[in-house]
Design a protein around this motif. Structure first.
Motif, mmCIF file in Angstrom:
data_model
loop_
_atom_site.group_PDB
_atom_site.id
_atom_site.type_symbol
_atom_site.label_atom_id
_atom_site.label_comp_id
_atom_site.label_asym_id
_atom_site.label_seq_id
_atom_site.Cartn_x
_atom_site.Cartn_y
_atom_site.Cartn_z
ATOM 1 N N GLU A 14 0.836 -1.203 0.000
ATOM 2 C CA GLU A 14 0.000 0.000 0.000
ATOM 3 C C GLU A 14 0.871 1.254 0.000
ATOM 4 N N ASN A 15 0.442 2.239 -0.788
ATOM 5 C CA ASN A 15 1.141 3.522 -0.815
ATOM 6 C C ASN A 15 0.675 4.368 0.367
ATOM 7 N N LEU B 2 -1.674 8.232 -3.004
ATOM 8 C CA LEU B 2 -1.733 7.353 -1.837
ATOM 9 C C LEU B 2 -2.986 6.483 -1.829
ATOM 10 N N ASP B 3 -2.887 5.350 -1.153
ATOM 11 C CA ASP B 3 -4.052 4.500 -0.907
ATOM 12 C C ASP B 3 -4.679 4.947 0.408
ATOM 13 N N LEU B 4 -5.634 5.847 0.318
ATOM 14 C CA LEU B 4 -6.148 6.536 1.508
ATOM 15 C C LEU B 4 -7.398 5.886 2.099
ATOM 16 N N HIS B 5 -8.052 5.004 1.356
ATOM 17 C CA HIS B 5 -9.310 4.398 1.819
ATOM 18 C C HIS B 5 -10.295 5.519 2.173
ATOM 19 N N ASP B 6 -10.806 5.531 3.382
ATOM 20 C CA ASP B 6 -11.802 6.555 3.747
ATOM 21 C C ASP B 6 -11.208 7.699 4.565
ATOM 22 N N TYR B 7 -9.901 7.758 4.674
ATOM 23 C CA TYR B 7 -9.286 8.802 5.498
ATOM 24 C C TYR B 7 -9.418 10.168 4.826
ATOM 25 N N GLU B 8 -9.751 11.166 5.634
ATOM 26 C CA GLU B 8 -9.920 12.532 5.133
ATOM 27 C C GLU B 8 -8.784 13.452 5.570
ATOM 28 N N ARG C 151 3.973 13.419 3.683
ATOM 29 C CA ARG C 151 2.534 13.297 3.922
ATOM 30 C C ARG C 151 2.200 11.833 4.201
ATOM 31 N N HIS C 152 1.730 11.561 5.439
ATOM 32 C CA HIS C 152 1.572 10.201 5.950
ATOM 33 C C HIS C 152 0.104 9.827 6.131
ATOM 34 N N ARG C 153 -0.243 8.602 5.725
ATOM 35 C CA ARG C 153 -1.578 8.089 6.033
ATOM 36 C C ARG C 153 -1.692 7.871 7.538
#
Length: 247
Positions: free
Chosen positions: A146-147, A204-210, A233-235
């Protein structure tokens, strides 16, 4: 076993740093397994033909970079790394921080590499003359498929000449110090939670993160010139941040 160091290389890299690198490599290859105990200081002194002070500096560096933990009266133990940890108590590259993530799949890809004139906001921030050329680089860090990190780097071309996309795929700090012979001195850092941007979503692979955690670095050479500005910039879910506080 006595390890003899490359004399030419030792002129550029302090001996404690060489010992640190050798020990770190042995952990990455699994020679020293997670949770195992390292040889004693005395044993390492004999193995690497080094003083106790030099060995201790190497062990301190291993602890700073998250490879080991020290237990008073028991020894030094190899850490099991199941989570990415960003440490503030030092200036280290991504490859140095995450090289200790034993058994994990971690890759860097260069999504964008260009030479541009510093935009006005960057020139003001870094104290650059108008039309100063900088390298703008976007690097994506992939963790277990995952990115999860996007680094947007700006390096002053005159201070980091010869930078290429191939170098950026590895350690730019190593290039600055070993190939260019520059000494990186200090960095000013800030950490904040920010809204996700379109660039974040595209890289990035952010899924549902805002939101993302953003670490900004203004980094300086020994003589005081700023050569880098970076936004990392970090998930949210993958990272913890740590520091060592001393009184």
């Amino acid at each position: 076993m006595v390890v003899f160091f490359d004399e030419e290389r030792s002129g550029l890299v302090a001996k404690y740093r060489q010992i640190y690198e050798r020990l770190a490599e042995r952990m990455k290859t699994g020679e020293y397994e997670a949770e195992s105990k390292l040889p004693s200081e005395t044993e390492l002194m004999h193995e690497y033909n080094a003083s106790r002070g030099t060995v201790r500096k190497a062990l301190d560096l291993l602890q700073e970079h998250g490879y080991v933990r020290k237990h008073h009266g028991k020894g030094v133990f190899v850490l099991r790394r199941d989570q990415i940890e960003f440490q503030f108590n030092g200036i280290v590259s991504f490859s140095e921080i995450y090289a200790s993530m034993l058994g994990r799949s971690i890759e860097t890809s260069v999504a964008s590499f260009e030479e541009i004139e510093a935009p006005g906001w960057l020139a003001e921030r870094m104290g650059l003359e108008p039309a100063t050329l900088v390298y703008r680089i976007e690097r994506v860090r992939n963790f277990d498929g995952e990115n999860v990190i996007l680094d947007v780097n700006y390096f002053v071309k005159d201070l980091v000449p010869g930078l290429t996309k191939q170098i950026a795929e590895h350690s730019i700090y190593q290039y600055v110090e070993r190939e260019l012979g520059q000494q990186i001195s200090y960095a000013k850092r800030k950490i904040a939670a920010e809204d996700v941007t379109e660039l974040d979503r595209s890289r990035l692979d952010l899924h549902d993160y805002e939101y993302v955690i953003v670490i900004t670095n203004d980094t300086f050479l020994y003589e005081g010139r700023q050569f880098e500005y970076t936004e990392s910039r970090h998930r949210l879910d993958k990272f913890q941040f740590s520091d060592v506080a001393r009184r």
